[in-house]
Design a protein around this motif. Sequence first.
Motif, PDB file in Angstrom:
ATOM      1  N   ARG A  99       0.839  -1.214   0.000  1.00 24.50           N
ATOM      2  CA  ARG A  99       0.000   0.000   0.000  1.00 24.50           C
ATOM      3  C   ARG A  99       0.872   1.261   0.000  1.00 24.50           C
ATOM      4  O   ARG A  99       0.593   2.215  -0.736  1.00 24.50           O
ATOM      5  N   LEU A 100       1.937   1.267   0.802  1.00 26.77           N
ATOM      6  CA  LEU A 100       2.837   2.427   0.829  1.00 26.77           C
ATOM      7  C   LEU A 100       3.536   2.596  -0.520  1.00 26.77           C
ATOM      8  O   LEU A 100       3.759   3.723  -0.985  1.00 26.77           O
ATOM      9  N   ARG A 101       3.873   1.471  -1.142  1.00 28.74           N
ATOM     10  CA  ARG A 101       4.498   1.572  -2.460  1.00 28.74           C
ATOM     11  C   ARG A 101       3.535   2.179  -3.471  1.00 28.74           C
ATOM     12  O   ARG A 101       3.917   3.013  -4.297  1.00 28.74           O
ATOM     13  N   GLU A 102       2.257   1.756  -3.438  1.00 31.59           N
ATOM     14  CA  GLU A 102       1.261   2.328  -4.343  1.00 31.59           C
ATOM     15  C   GLU A 102       1.123   3.833  -4.131  1.00 31.59           C
ATOM     16  O   GLU A 102       1.031   4.612  -5.089  1.00 31.59           O
ATOM     17  N   LEU A 103       1.090   4.259  -2.862  1.00 32.61           N
ATOM     18  CA  LEU A 103       0.958   5.684  -2.554  1.00 32.61           C
ATOM     19  C   LEU A 103       2.169   6.465  -3.044  1.00 32.61           C
ATOM     20  O   LEU A 103       2.040   7.579  -3.558  1.00 32.61           O
ATOM     21  N   ARG A 104       3.352   5.886  -2.854  1.00 28.83           N
ATOM     22  CA  ARG A 104       4.548   6.598  -3.312  1.00 28.83           C
ATOM     23  C   ARG A 104       4.523   6.771  -4.828  1.00 28.83           C
ATOM     24  O   ARG A 104       4.825   7.849  -5.347  1.00 28.83           O
ATOM     25  N   VAL A 105       4.159   5.699  -5.537  1.00 26.45           N
ATOM     26  CA  VAL A 105       4.110   5.787  -6.990  1.00 26.45           C
ATOM     27  C   VAL A 105       3.094   6.834  -7.424  1.00 26.45           C
ATOM     28  O   VAL A 105       3.348   7.649  -8.312  1.00 26.45           O
ATOM     29  N   ALA A 106       1.906   6.839  -6.768  1.00 25.59           N
ATOM     30  CA  ALA A 106       0.874   7.833  -7.119  1.00 25.59           C
ATOM     31  C   ALA A 106       1.317   9.236  -6.742  1.00 25.59           C
ATOM     32  O   ALA A 106       1.066  10.206  -7.463  1.00 25.59           O
ATOM     33  N   PHE A 107       1.999   9.360  -5.588  1.00 21.84           N
ATOM     34  CA  PHE A 107       2.399  10.676  -5.094  1.00 21.84           C
ATOM     35  C   PHE A 107       3.533  11.266  -5.915  1.00 21.84           C
ATOM     36  O   PHE A 107       3.530  12.435  -6.278  1.00 21.84           O
ATOM     37  N   GLU A 108       4.536  10.424  -6.246  1.00 22.46           N
ATOM     38  CA  GLU A 108       5.706  10.922  -6.963  1.00 22.46           C
ATOM     39  C   GLU A 108       5.558  10.778  -8.471  1.00 22.46           C
ATOM     40  O   GLU A 108       6.383  11.289  -9.228  1.00 22.46           O
ATOM     41  N   GLY A 109       4.549  10.045  -8.919  1.00 20.44           N
ATOM     42  CA  GLY A 109       4.315   9.925 -10.353  1.00 20.44           C
ATOM     43  C   GLY A 109       5.353   9.082 -11.064  1.00 20.44           C
ATOM     44  O   GLY A 109       5.615   9.275 -12.241  1.00 20.44           O
ATOM     45  N   GLY A 110       5.964   8.159 -10.365  1.00 22.56           N
ATOM     46  CA  GLY A 110       6.976   7.314 -11.006  1.00 22.56           C
ATOM     47  C   GLY A 110       7.330   6.140 -10.133  1.00 22.56           C
ATOM     48  O   GLY A 110       6.658   5.839  -9.149  1.00 22.56           O
ATOM     49  N   SER A 111       8.399   5.468 -10.457  1.00 17.86           N
ATOM     50  CA  SER A 111       8.815   4.278  -9.720  1.00 17.86           C
ATOM     51  C   SER A 111       9.434   4.673  -8.402  1.00 17.86           C
ATOM     52  O   SER A 111      10.047   5.715  -8.253  1.00 17.86           O
ATOM     53  N   SER A 112       9.260   3.829  -7.402  1.00 18.17           N
ATOM     54  CA  SER A 112       9.853   4.070  -6.097  1.00 18.17           C
ATOM     55  C   SER A 112      11.325   3.797  -6.135  1.00 18.17           C
ATOM     56  O   SER A 112      11.855   3.092  -6.969  1.00 18.17           O
ATOM     57  N   GLY A 113      12.016   4.336  -5.117  1.00 16.69           N
ATOM     58  CA  GLY A 113      13.459   4.150  -5.054  1.00 16.69           C
ATOM     59  C   GLY A 113      13.840   2.711  -4.827  1.00 16.69           C
ATOM     60  O   GLY A 113      14.877   2.250  -5.278  1.00 16.69           O
ATOM     61  N   ALA A 114      12.976   1.948  -4.119  1.00 19.13           N
ATOM     62  CA  ALA A 114      13.314   0.561  -3.839  1.00 19.13           C
ATOM     63  C   ALA A 114      13.362  -0.271  -5.088  1.00 19.13           C
ATOM     64  O   ALA A 114      14.043  -1.271  -5.154  1.00 19.13           O
ATOM     65  N   GLU A 115      12.604   0.170  -6.112  1.00 20.02           N
ATOM     66  CA  GLU A 115      12.594  -0.628  -7.322  1.00 20.02           C
ATOM     67  C   GLU A 115      13.852  -0.433  -8.144  1.00 20.02           C
ATOM     68  O   GLU A 115      14.183  -1.225  -8.990  1.00 20.02           O
ATOM     69  N   GLY A 116      14.502   0.690  -7.926  1.00 20.80           N
ATOM     70  CA  GLY A 116      15.712   0.923  -8.701  1.00 20.80           C
ATOM     71  C   GLY A 116      16.847   0.154  -8.169  1.00 20.80           C
ATOM     72  O   GLY A 116      17.843  -0.041  -8.837  1.00 20.80           O
TER      73      GLY A 116
END
Length: 604
Positions: free
Chosen positions: A587-604
């Motif tokens: 859920r936090l990952r979904e919010l980060r993606v929606a909030f920042e408009g891109g991939s989260s840092g953990a995915e990189g």
Amino acid sequence: MAGMESGTHGATDNDELASYRLRRERELSSLYATARSLAALGEVDEVLPSIVRHAHELIGSDFAYLSLLDAEGNLTLRASAGTISPEFSSARMPPGAGLGGRVIESKAPFWVSNYREARTLRHNSTFDQLVAGEGLMALLGVPLLVGERAVGALFAADRTERPFENDEVALFSAFADHAAIALNNARLYEESRISVQRLQEANRTIEDQVTTMERAAAVHEALTHVVLTGGGPGDLAQVLVEHLQGMVTVLDRDDRVVASRSSGGAVVGTGREPAPELLEAARRTGRCATAEGDDGAVRSVAVIQAGGSHLGSLSLTRPAAPEPPDIRMLERSAQIMGLLILMRDARVEAEERVRGELLMELLSRQPLHPAQRDRAIARGVEVDHLDVLVVADCPGKSTSDVVRQLNAVSPEWSGLAGEYLGRATMLLRADDVDDVANAIHDRLRHTLGAPVLVVADRIQGQERSRSFTLAQRCLEVMRSLGETDRGSTTQQHAMYALVFDPERSHDLDRFLTDSLGPLLEYDQRRSTDLVTTTAAYFANSGNLSRTARSLHVHMNTLLKRLDRIGALLGDDWRAPDSALRLHLAVRLRELRVAFEGGSSGAEG
């Protein structure tokens, strides 16, 4: 030394603001006094010299002059003030020529800093010779409007090249509006006087006309008094009711009733609104519109306009249709109401601008300079006690509209409001952050008439900028969660602080890596959707059929994916404790993606 220079700079700003406000007060006082003196004049030959004399004193130019349109459409100079030659005093401009022609055609103010070099004007050779001989350079012209008809123009001229500031143009235009009314009244008075001389046998008719004019003059005097004493819509409505009887209702630019007065007593904030088609007819024609309603009452509506902007309307409701003098009285009252609204808006905008600038200084500079502190104290604000920051957002309204409403409620909390980084923001003093968030939300929801999000944050120490960052990012997270109409605090959304608190970004990275790392790595390497599958599984409360339908996959495909998730995370990933941690992570990952408009840092 730097501190002294900064303090001196702040004091200079304060002195300039005080000087500006003092000058504006003198100008407005002079405008009101001039309007009152013009209202007392009756003859055209008295009004014309008085207009240019007052205009010359008001604008402070080298000379001022007034030209009226004759029967052929020529602009003929009728009165002047200041030192000008006899040749210039007899100036006459053909239709459409020169700056006067531009003003008459557009019915709007126009100025040039150098008339002889103004290429946008259609020049007249005769007038250009007079201009050269007179040494005229800068020229400002404003129309004299009676209703929608331009009857002439008022000019201010200087013999040195210079621009005319917006404040000068606005002041000169406001004076011209009064002058046009006084001139029109003088013309009406003169026409009536001539009629009396020619039609002595119709004494009763003439007496009725004189009485009507005296009544109109009395109303104009009373309305001028409302302007001079800083009255509002209710005061103006009361003056009209005393002379016209019936009920007078004032509507704002959004067609909401702001005041209503009747001959039977005062009723504030109520009153029957005129029919929409009647309002539309008045707006379309710019003249008073009258119609009889289903209830048998006759309603007349005059629009309040200034510079092409709709500012509201005045409506008169009576059992019988109004006479033409009553209609003219209503229309002139609408003009004066427009002046009142412009004056009020100018005062409010000036104060809002100062408060907004102070808010920006408090949020962007530390420590606070003494001059800034003095500016706040002068407005009843103790900056050291401002311990709460509020951010508000209403998608259905502009940021300036939200800021205006925040400014209206800020005195209740000894606060400051303004626009900061594109957000409607407020600094205030409050003991309970939850209560203040709910209270401000309720007030904005009521005044704006649309869903609004409000987030409040308790300022830690002097970290106002950090509170702003937390509040505005928390607001975005709330919107990502589907919330559209609520007052809240950053503390109430503390479980999402990993997303909206920039200082905890690394904590979120670690949490996502620890919880979802194997799935993220597998998805990246194999181009699969195990993280998306996990999110859908929890979103559907573990129901396999609903999960498969939401992912648009076959049940066998879903089972294979779940088995793969178990192989990567361990067979106990659906156990209560593990599931809770994993559910929160996706859920936090979904919010980060929606909030920042891109991939989260953990995915990189």
